[in-house]
Enzyme design. Sequence first.
Site, PDB file in Angstrom:
ATOM      1  N   ASP A 143      15.299  -9.845   8.502  1.00 44.29           N
ATOM      2  CA  ASP A 143      15.119  -8.420   8.223  1.00 44.29           C
ATOM      3  C   ASP A 143      14.578  -7.658   9.421  1.00 44.29           C
ATOM      4  OD1 ASP A 143      16.092  -8.275   5.721  1.00 44.29           O
ATOM      5  OD2 ASP A 143      14.162  -8.258   4.695  1.00 44.29           O
ATOM      6  N   LYS A 181      17.334  -3.203   7.110  1.00 45.47           N
ATOM      7  CA  LYS A 181      17.642  -1.906   6.508  1.00 45.47           C
ATOM      8  C   LYS A 181      16.747  -0.884   7.174  1.00 45.47           C
ATOM      9  CE  LYS A 181      18.458  -4.044   2.112  1.00 45.47           C
ATOM     10  NZ  LYS A 181      17.566  -4.695   1.176  1.00 45.47           N
ATOM     11  N   MET A 222       5.113   1.320   1.968  1.00 45.73           N
ATOM     12  CA  MET A 222       6.159   2.343   2.071  1.00 45.73           C
ATOM     13  C   MET A 222       5.671   3.697   1.577  1.00 45.73           C
ATOM     14  SD  MET A 222       9.231  -0.076   0.631  1.00 45.73           S
ATOM     15  CE  MET A 222       8.212  -0.903  -0.574  1.00 45.73           C
TER      16      MET A 222
HETATM   17  N1  SAH Z   1       7.505  -8.123   2.012  1.00 44.88           N
HETATM   18  C1  SAH Z   1       6.659  -7.284   2.869  1.00 44.88           C
HETATM   19  C2  SAH Z   1       6.718  -5.814   2.476  1.00 44.88           C
HETATM   20  C3  SAH Z   1       8.072  -5.183   2.653  1.00 44.88           C
HETATM   21  S1  SAH Z   1       8.071  -3.480   2.268  1.00 44.88           S
HETATM   22  C4  SAH Z   1       5.234  -7.816   2.835  1.00 44.88           C
HETATM   23  O1  SAH Z   1       4.908  -8.670   1.996  1.00 44.88           O
HETATM   24  O2  SAH Z   1       4.430  -7.402   3.663  1.00 44.88           O
HETATM   25  C5  SAH Z   1       7.881  -2.759   3.860  1.00 44.88           C
HETATM   26  C6  SAH Z   1       6.531  -2.064   3.962  1.00 44.88           C
HETATM   27  O3  SAH Z   1       5.513  -3.034   4.234  1.00 44.88           O
HETATM   28  C7  SAH Z   1       6.406  -1.076   5.098  1.00 44.88           C
HETATM   29  O4  SAH Z   1       6.950   0.191   4.755  1.00 44.88           O
HETATM   30  C8  SAH Z   1       4.904  -0.995   5.261  1.00 44.88           C
HETATM   31  O5  SAH Z   1       4.317  -0.220   4.248  1.00 44.88           O
HETATM   32  C9  SAH Z   1       4.513  -2.441   5.020  1.00 44.88           C
HETATM   33  N2  SAH Z   1       4.382  -3.207   6.269  1.00 44.88           N
HETATM   34  C10 SAH Z   1       5.118  -4.260   6.667  1.00 44.88           C
HETATM   35  N3  SAH Z   1       4.682  -4.733   7.857  1.00 44.88           N
HETATM   36  C11 SAH Z   1       3.616  -3.979   8.208  1.00 44.88           C
HETATM   37  C12 SAH Z   1       2.716  -3.966   9.307  1.00 44.88           C
HETATM   38  N4  SAH Z   1       2.803  -4.864  10.311  1.00 44.88           N
HETATM   39  N5  SAH Z   1       1.727  -3.036   9.328  1.00 44.88           N
HETATM   40  C13 SAH Z   1       1.610  -2.134   8.338  1.00 44.88           C
HETATM   41  N6  SAH Z   1       2.430  -2.094   7.278  1.00 44.88           N
HETATM   42  C14 SAH Z   1       3.419  -2.987   7.202  1.00 44.88           C
END
Ligand code: SAH
Length: 258
Positions: free
Chosen positions: A35, A57, A171
């Site tokens: 991803d 995406k 998000m």
């Molecule tokens: N499966 C992922 C989440 C996917 S949704 C998890 O468990 O972390 C994607 C959202 O995750 C982003 O829009 C943001 O809100 C958050 N996110 C992912 N990586 C991040 C990071 N390094 N720092 C801050 N927010 C993050």
Amino acid sequence: MGGKVYLVGAGPGDPDLITVKGLRCLQEADVILYDRLVNPELLQHAKEGAQLVYCGKLPHYHTMKQETINHFLVKYAKKGLQVVRLKGGDPFVFGRGGEEAEECRKQDVPFEVVPGITAGIAAAAYAGIPVTHRTLSKSFAFITGHQAGDVEAEHQWYHLANGVDTICVYMGVSHLPSITKQLMLYGKSPDTPIALVHWGTLSDQQTVVGTLETIVEKVKEADIANPSIIVIGEVVRLHKKLNWFQEEIVPNLPVVHG
Ligand code: SAH
């Protein structure tokens, strides 16, 4: 050996934050479907000849439909290949990993889930914010900001405002005004501390701290966008004291009242 799908959590950003098992899966995979938020450095662990497929995406532009991803997972596994579906954070936290597992089950393809460190916990931790704390927070909720404008989700804001100590929003940046408004409307104090952690666990991590009342303006000033985790609750007060990773103080770092 028959094919298999591994739904692997890549961790929140820092490539060292993948699990030992996740790393082993990556090293042994014949195909890796990854991803957008997966750190590309992790792909260096792929074996020679492994096929790397980008399934990222972008918020308004779907490069690959979920059905197509599901189709590929099943297709490769049925060819007898070891398939890794590499997802940011944890595959079962806002990652549609559940749907992919369902598809494997439906198609009789064996699968394993390899959990990862989710951004809600890791980005907060790297900003010195523990999601629970013996005196400040006994519960936490992980929610998606996408529902912010959804009228049917309104009752949920009442419960979030009144029934949970720490809220981590995924998000949520573009919905920040409506999130803060709803929480105050349903009873959270305007002084409730809130933090936005941008690119958590990476060297360019940025944190903006404020209150429900002030954060929208502060985030605008700091010009911060996605990917960011929003953390709301008393535990955010600990940021000032425990900020261990990102030592430099962001300009305009607000004073949290209380
Ligand atoms: N499966 C992922 C989440 C996917 S949704 C998890 O468990 O972390 C994607 C959202 O995750 C982003 O829009 C943001 O809100 C958050 N996110 C992912 N990586 C991040 C990071 N390094 N720092 C801050 N927010 C993050």
